[in-house]
Enzyme design. Sequence first.
Site, short mmCIF file in Angstrom:
data_model
loop_
_atom_site.label_atom_id
_atom_site.label_comp_id
_atom_site.label_asym_id
_atom_site.label_seq_id
_atom_site.Cartn_x
_atom_site.Cartn_y
_atom_site.Cartn_z
N TYR A 167 23.68 12.76 0.20
CA TYR A 167 22.81 13.53 1.10
C TYR A 167 22.39 14.85 0.46
CZ TYR A 167 21.49 15.67 5.63
OH TYR A 167 20.84 16.29 6.66
N ALA A 170 19.83 14.33 -2.34
CA ALA A 170 18.49 14.05 -1.80
C ALA A 170 17.86 15.32 -1.26
CB ALA A 170 18.59 12.99 -0.71
N LYS A 171 18.63 16.10 -0.52
CA LYS A 171 18.08 17.30 0.12
C LYS A 171 17.69 18.37 -0.89
CE LYS A 171 18.10 16.17 4.46
NZ LYS A 171 16.79 15.90 5.11
N ARG A 202 22.29 13.60 16.78
CA ARG A 202 23.10 12.40 16.51
C ARG A 202 23.73 12.48 15.12
NH1 ARG A 202 20.02 7.03 16.97
NH2 ARG A 202 18.65 8.11 15.51
#
Length: 310
Positions: A167, A170-171, A202
Site C-alpha cells: 500500500y 503504491a501511494k 471501511r
Amino acid sequence: MTDAMRFDGKVVVVTGAGNGLGRTYALQLAARGARVVVNDLGGSTDGRGDDQAAASKVVEEIRAAGGEAVASFDSVATQAGGAAIIQMALDSWGRVDAVIANAGILRDRSFSKLSVEELDIILDVHLRGTYFTVQPAFNWMKDNGGGNIVVTASPSGLFGAFGQANYAAAKLGIVGMMRVMAIEGARAGIKVNALAPTAATRLTATAGMSGEATEPRTPQEDPMSTERVSPLVLALAHETCPASGEIFNAGCGWINRVVVAVTEGVVLDDFSPEAVAEQWDAIRDTSALTVPADATTYWHMIQEKTGAQG
C-alpha cells in the site's frame, strides 16, 4: 468573507464514491452544484466481488436532493475501466472539470510474508488505477482549458506503516506521478495535487483504526469524520485552488502540507565512506531545509554547491 465555493455547471468524477470519503465528496460536491460521476465497483475492502448498490444509492441521494449524478460501476484497475469512467462524464455532460481519484482497497501483510499477488492487486487498484482514470481526463483537460485533479496518497506512503509495504509503495508512487502531472499540465491550466486523508472508513476499520460510524454523527461530534477531510478536497478540486504539485494531509480537522526537502548537507573533497561517516551529523541535520521545485531545480542546486557541469 470568502465567496461561497460553488461548482455550478462543473462536472466532477469521484472514484470509490460508494462509501466513506468518496461518498462524502460526491454528496458535498453535488450540494454545491456539481454534476457528479459516482464511480464504485462495489467490491469488498480487499477488492473481491462487485455490487452496484453502493454507487446507485449515492446517486439516488444526490438526485433526491435536486442534484445531478450518474453511477459508474467500472473498475479503475483496468485501462478500459478507467477510460469508461471518464467517457461517462463526457457522454453525460460533455466535459470533465475535476477528477478525485479516491478508489482503494487493502491487502495488508508484513513485508517478509507479502506475496506477489498481494503486491500486484494493490498496485493495480491504487497506482495503475490512478493512471488509468486520470490520464484520459488529463488529456481532455489539455485540449479544453485545464481542470483540477486530486489524487489520493496516504500517511502510510509518506511516513511508513507496519504491514503496508504494498500500500505504501503504491501511494508514494502516486505522489511521484502527481508531481510529473503537475509539471506537464501547468501550461495547459491543469492543477494536480495529492491528499493523504485520515478518517473513519471501511478501510481504516480493517487497518485497526476507527471504523465508519454506525449512526449519523456531525463532524463536531466525531473527530474521525470524513467531513473533517472533505473541505480540503473540495478546495483542491475548485477552479480557484492556488496549489499544484503539492501534498496535503487532512485528518480530524488538521490540514497541513507535506514537503520533500533536502538538508544543507556537505560537499565531499575526500571521496571515501570514512569521510561520509565522519560527517553523518551534518548530512542529517534538518535545521535548514530547501524544497526543490522539480528535479531540474535540484540539479541546479547540485551545480551551485559543487561546481559540477554536465
